[in-house]
Design a protein around this motif. Structure first.
Motif, PDB file in Angstrom:
ATOM      1  N   PRO A  67       0.812  -1.232   0.000  1.00  0.00           N
ATOM      2  CA  PRO A  67       0.000   0.000   0.000  1.00  0.00           C
ATOM      3  C   PRO A  67       0.841   1.276   0.000  1.00  0.00           C
ATOM      4  N   ALA A  68       1.987   1.258   0.674  1.00  0.00           N
ATOM      5  CA  ALA A  68       2.846   2.449   0.707  1.00  0.00           C
ATOM      6  C   ALA A  68       3.434   2.743  -0.663  1.00  0.00           C
ATOM      7  N   LYS A  69       3.639   1.714  -1.475  1.00  0.00           N
ATOM      8  CA  LYS A  69       4.162   1.922  -2.832  1.00  0.00           C
ATOM      9  C   LYS A  69       3.186   2.710  -3.688  1.00  0.00           C
ATOM     10  N   PHE A  70       1.916   2.681  -3.357  1.00  0.00           N
ATOM     11  CA  PHE A  70       0.926   3.443  -4.112  1.00  0.00           C
ATOM     12  C   PHE A  70       0.695   4.827  -3.503  1.00  0.00           C
ATOM     13  N   LEU A  71       0.594   4.904  -2.178  1.00  0.00           N
ATOM     14  CA  LEU A  71       0.225   6.165  -1.537  1.00  0.00           C
ATOM     15  C   LEU A  71       1.301   7.229  -1.679  1.00  0.00           C
ATOM     16  N   LEU A  72       2.542   6.890  -1.414  1.00  0.00           N
ATOM     17  CA  LEU A  72       3.597   7.908  -1.428  1.00  0.00           C
ATOM     18  C   LEU A  72       3.786   8.548  -2.804  1.00  0.00           C
ATOM     19  N   PRO A  73       3.877   7.796  -3.901  1.00  0.00           N
ATOM     20  CA  PRO A  73       3.959   8.469  -5.207  1.00  0.00           C
ATOM     21  C   PRO A  73       2.734   9.334  -5.512  1.00  0.00           C
ATOM     22  N   LEU A  74       1.547   8.868  -5.120  1.00  0.00           N
ATOM     23  CA  LEU A  74       0.341   9.669  -5.355  1.00  0.00           C
ATOM     24  C   LEU A  74       0.381  10.984  -4.580  1.00  0.00           C
ATOM     25  N   LEU A  75       0.906  10.955  -3.368  1.00  0.00           N
ATOM     26  CA  LEU A  75       1.021  12.192  -2.589  1.00  0.00           C
ATOM     27  C   LEU A  75       2.003  13.165  -3.237  1.00  0.00           C
ATOM     28  N   PHE A  76       3.103  12.642  -3.755  1.00  0.00           N
ATOM     29  CA  PHE A  76       4.054  13.504  -4.449  1.00  0.00           C
ATOM     30  C   PHE A  76       3.460  14.060  -5.743  1.00  0.00           C
ATOM     31  N   ILE A  77       2.721  13.234  -6.458  1.00  0.00           N
ATOM     32  CA  ILE A  77       2.058  13.716  -7.682  1.00  0.00           C
ATOM     33  C   ILE A  77       1.061  14.812  -7.333  1.00  0.00           C
ATOM     34  N   TYR A  78       0.275  14.606  -6.306  1.00  0.00           N
ATOM     35  CA  TYR A  78      -0.722  15.607  -5.908  1.00  0.00           C
ATOM     36  C   TYR A  78      -0.049  16.916  -5.506  1.00  0.00           C
ATOM     37  N   SER A  79       1.071  16.821  -4.791  1.00  0.00           N
ATOM     38  CA  SER A  79       1.766  18.040  -4.382  1.00  0.00           C
ATOM     39  C   SER A  79       2.392  18.760  -5.574  1.00  0.00           C
ATOM     40  N   SER A  80       2.677  18.041  -6.659  1.00  0.00           N
ATOM     41  CA  SER A  80       3.267  18.676  -7.843  1.00  0.00           C
ATOM     42  C   SER A  80       2.234  19.420  -8.679  1.00  0.00           C
ATOM     43  N   PHE A  81       0.958  19.260  -8.394  1.00  0.00           N
ATOM     44  CA  PHE A  81      -0.078  19.934  -9.179  1.00  0.00           C
ATOM     45  C   PHE A  81      -0.009  21.455  -9.035  1.00  0.00           C
ATOM     46  N   LYS A  82       0.706  21.947  -8.029  1.00  0.00           N
ATOM     47  CA  LYS A  82       0.882  23.388  -7.882  1.00  0.00           C
ATOM     48  C   LYS A  82       1.752  23.950  -9.003  1.00  0.00           C
ATOM     49  N   PHE A  83       2.608  23.095  -9.547  1.00  0.00           N
ATOM     50  CA  PHE A  83       3.592  23.549 -10.525  1.00  0.00           C
ATOM     51  C   PHE A  83       3.218  23.234 -11.972  1.00  0.00           C
ATOM     52  N   ILE A  84       2.223  22.379 -12.169  1.00  0.00           N
ATOM     53  CA  ILE A  84       1.836  22.014 -13.532  1.00  0.00           C
ATOM     54  C   ILE A  84       0.356  22.309 -13.740  1.00  0.00           C
ATOM     55  N   GLU A  85       0.003  22.575 -14.951  1.00  0.00           N
ATOM     56  CA  GLU A  85      -1.380  22.884 -15.316  1.00  0.00           C
ATOM     57  C   GLU A  85      -2.055  21.633 -15.853  1.00  0.00           C
ATOM     58  N   LEU A  86      -3.061  21.164 -15.163  1.00  0.00           N
ATOM     59  CA  LEU A  86      -3.835  20.006 -15.615  1.00  0.00           C
ATOM     60  C   LEU A  86      -5.320  20.312 -15.484  1.00  0.00           C
ATOM     61  N   ASP A  87      -6.110  19.516 -16.166  1.00  0.00           N
ATOM     62  CA  ASP A  87      -7.558  19.642 -16.047  1.00  0.00           C
ATOM     63  C   ASP A  87      -8.003  19.235 -14.644  1.00  0.00           C
ATOM     64  N   ASN A  88      -9.160  19.727 -14.251  1.00  0.00           N
ATOM     65  CA  ASN A  88      -9.747  19.378 -12.962  1.00  0.00           C
ATOM     66  C   ASN A  88     -10.008  17.872 -12.864  1.00  0.00           C
ATOM     67  N   PHE A  89     -10.244  17.233 -14.007  1.00  0.00           N
ATOM     68  CA  PHE A  89     -10.480  15.793 -14.057  1.00  0.00           C
ATOM     69  C   PHE A  89      -9.324  15.026 -13.412  1.00  0.00           C
ATOM     70  N   TRP A  90      -8.082  15.421 -13.732  1.00  0.00           N
ATOM     71  CA  TRP A  90      -6.918  14.711 -13.193  1.00  0.00           C
ATOM     72  C   TRP A  90      -6.756  14.943 -11.699  1.00  0.00           C
ATOM     73  N   TYR A  91      -7.113  16.134 -11.235  1.00  0.00           N
ATOM     74  CA  TYR A  91      -7.096  16.376  -9.794  1.00  0.00           C
ATOM     75  C   TYR A  91      -8.032  15.401  -9.077  1.00  0.00           C
ATOM     76  N   LYS A  92      -9.225  15.264  -9.616  1.00  0.00           N
ATOM     77  CA  LYS A  92     -10.229  14.393  -8.995  1.00  0.00           C
ATOM     78  C   LYS A  92      -9.792  12.926  -9.052  1.00  0.00           C
ATOM     79  N   ILE A  93      -9.179  12.508 -10.148  1.00  0.00           N
ATOM     80  CA  ILE A  93      -8.691  11.125 -10.262  1.00  0.00           C
ATOM     81  C   ILE A  93      -7.624  10.853  -9.200  1.00  0.00           C
TER      82      ILE A  93
END
Length: 182
Positions: free
Chosen positions: A47-73
């Motif tokens: 489970p940690a192999k999935f959660l930690l990368p997802l948290l880093f991806i979510y924190s990177s959304f401040k620096f990249i422009e994506l659709d709201n759809f990807w935020y929700k996913i």
């Protein structure tokens, strides 16, 4: 900045963080082994192999422009991963407690009773965690929020009707719980 490079970097950073955390736990477990550390290593690794990368991806959304759809996913995947970690912690805790209460002891009836209560409480907790995770995911998506509210309201009404119709059965169930937990 290329979006795919940022996402790949976040995934690699998440895997590296997970590897460092688990190497620390393994090192600590080798120095002074405990049942808890062993169970954490066993139950939390995937489970940690999935959660930690997802948290880093979510924190990177401040620096990249994506659709709201990807935020929700990503938010939904974080909810699922976090729920998975909480359930894995429950399983690890159950194993630790089972190690303390073996049926081979001096009081086998009392130990079986505790193990039965533990199993029931773990199962009930998993159902509650799953329901909360599903509700959070449904309420996270604006288009489905009304449907989720309708479903939960309908479930509440159906629960009331079933409760009234099955009063005798529910009374017997409650009596059974009282006997099991006394």
């Amino acid at each position: 900045m290329n979006i795919s490079l940022v996402i790949l970097g976040c995934i690699l950073l998440g895997f590296l963080t997970q590897w460092i955390l688990f190497m620390f736990i393994k090192f600590s477990h080798k120095r002074k082994p405990t049942v808890l550390k062993g169970q954490l290593l066993k139950h939390l690794k995937i489970p940690a192999k999935f959660l930690l990368p997802l948290l880093f991806i979510y924190s990177s959304f401040k620096f990249i422009e994506l659709d709201n759809f990807w935020y929700k996913i990503v938010e939904s995947l974080i909810i699922v991963s976090f729920s998975w970690i909480v359930i894995a912690l429950l399983n690890a805790g159950e194993e630790v407690i089972k190690e303390k209460f073996t049926v081979d002891g001096n009081h086998p009836t009392k130990e079986r009773k505790v193990l039965t209560q533990l199993s029931f409480m773990k199962s009930l907790s998993i159902v509650v965690i799953t329901i909360i995770a599903i509700a959070l995911i449904l309420w996270n998506i604006p288009a489905v929020r009304k449907l989720g509210t309708t479903i939960l309201t309908s479930a509440g009404i159906i629960g009331i009707i079933a409760g009234v119709a099955a009063q005798k059965s529910i009374a017997n169930l409650i009596i059974g719980f009282q006997i099991a937990f006394l």
